[in-house]
Design an enzyme around this catalytic site. Structure first.
Site, short mmCIF file in Angstrom:
data_model
loop_
_atom_site.label_atom_id
_atom_site.label_comp_id
_atom_site.label_asym_id
_atom_site.label_seq_id
_atom_site.Cartn_x
_atom_site.Cartn_y
_atom_site.Cartn_z
N LYS A 155 52.96 48.16 74.47
CA LYS A 155 53.37 49.00 73.28
C LYS A 155 52.48 48.73 72.22
O LYS A 155 51.84 47.56 72.02
CB LYS A 155 54.71 48.24 72.89
CG LYS A 155 55.91 48.49 74.03
CD LYS A 155 56.24 50.03 73.92
CE LYS A 155 57.78 49.98 74.80
NZ LYS A 155 58.15 51.54 74.75
N LYS A 254 62.68 60.34 82.12
CA LYS A 254 63.78 59.37 82.30
C LYS A 254 65.11 60.30 82.35
O LYS A 254 65.23 60.99 81.57
CB LYS A 254 63.79 58.52 80.72
CG LYS A 254 62.91 57.68 80.43
CD LYS A 254 63.04 57.30 79.10
CE LYS A 254 61.72 56.12 78.90
NZ LYS A 254 61.86 55.86 77.54
#
Ligand code: OSB
Ligand code: MG
Length: 358
Positions: A155, A254
């Protein structure tokens, strides 16, 4: 075997380590599970991936719970389409999954086969949040590399980008590595993103805002690192348009974000037709949602390792199902009917149960 009722169950699961991203730090998951019940058939399970707070996306778990109870299940009961309800992709995906799982278990069909999966194992990747220091980040990455993960995603956010990525790349010169910004940058601060070009990253995920397709297209022309979109891809149509605009050359898929597995398979097909890279993202799923993701990732168009980790990467104990474990850096695609995982007694982690009759 018509579904007679759906149980909405909330479970509270502490995360194995706090997950820090540009939109906040999460230390537990308040997950919503759906159980489809019928008189004579097996239960079907679904997991809603909406997060505790509406920070990654506009949906959050309390809102999804109400939408499912008051708007989606009444439509299922009336035999009407869920398409009339706008948005609320994660709520819709959870309903779809529970009903589909009940149907497939009843018919003895594994989810992977139903979706058209061809792989029996999929490469495991792992996402690593922002750390308190570069030393701590390196320890976390080392641990995951030792466990055998086939790629690592870091991240990033303004102020936590070039230096941490440089440190990881220096320590692991050959590691398949990528970064995810969750929309934390603007076109005014592309300097650090351009600097990432020297680190041979697989991709840069969602650097700009979720609705900024033209911004991503402009950025893609200035960077060598391929741009991947996550939040921006909400349907097969947005996938097609993002690709046509040059906003991405890779897609993170997703099922929850796009309204379910049926739409996910359509996006898979769009990506295959366009020849763009594709991988399966994750949303800190328990074994229920993880089983669905792993099945989806077995489709032939998935060209890159997904955010598909062992159960213990996120949960000290994923008490919901038998855990997914790494086998030489891969996960086995379940081959038993439906999701292919047995759901255990959840009494110890359950915080509430609501039964909606159809
Ligand atoms: O942006 O991909 C994301 C988790 C929750 C919400 C959004 C994201 C993530 C992750 C972790 O990056 C993915 C995983 O479940 O392994
Ligand atoms: Mg992402």
């Amino acid at each position: 075997m018509p579904v007679e009722a759906v149980e909405l169950r909330r479970v509270r699961l502490p995360l194995a380590e706090p997950f820090r991203t540009s939109y906040g730090t999460q230390s537990f998951r308040d997950a919503l599970l759906l159980r489809a019940l019928s008189d004579d058939g097996p239960d079907g399970w679904g997991e809603c991936v909406a997060m505790n707070e509406p920070l990654y996306s506009p949906e959050h778990v309390d809102g999804a719970h109400l939408v499912i109870r008051d708007h989606l299940l009444p439509r299922v009961a009336a035999g009407r389409s869920l398409d009339d309800v706008r948005g609320n992709a994660m709520a819709k995906a959870a309903v779809e999954l529970a009903l589909l799982d009940a149907d497939l278990r009843g018919r003895g069909v594994p989810l992977a086969r139903h979706l058209g999966a061809t792989a029996s194992m999929v490469d495991a990747g792992v996402a690593i949040g922002e750390a308190a220091s570069i030393g701590e980040l390196l320890d976390r990455v080392d641990r995951r590399v030792e466990e055998g993960y086939r790629r690592v995603k870091l991240k990033i956010a303004p102020g936590w980008d070039v230096e941490p990525v440089r440190a990881v790349r220096e320590r692991h010169p050959d590691l398949p590595l990528q970064v995810d910004a969750n929309g934390a940058y603007s076109l005014d601060d592309v300097e650090p993103l351009a600097s990432l070009d020297t680190f041979d990253l697989l991709l840069l995920e969602q650097p700009l805002a979720e609705d900024d397709l033209l911004g991503h297209a402009g950025l893609a022309r200035r960077l060598r690192t391929p741009i991947c979109l996550d939040e921006a891809i909400t349907s097969a149509r947005t996938a097609q348009q993002a690709i046509a605009l040059g906003a991405c050359t890779v897609v993170n898929l997703k099922p929850g974000r796009v309204g379910g597995l049926a739409e996910a398979v359509r996006i898979h097909d769009v990506c295959v037709d366009a020849g763009v890279g594709l991988w399966c993202g994750g949303m800190l799923e328990t074994g229920i949602g993880r089983a669905a993701n792993v099945a989806l990732a077995g489709l032939p168009g998935f060209t890159l390792p997904g955010d598909l980790s062992s159960s213990d990467r996120w949960y000290a104990a994923d008490v919901l199902t038998d855990p997914f474990v790494l086998d030489d850096g891969r996960l086995h695609v379940p081959d038993a009917p439906g999701l292919g995982v047995d759901v255990r007694d959840l009494a110890d982690v359950t915080t509430s149960i609501e039964l909606v009759r159809l």
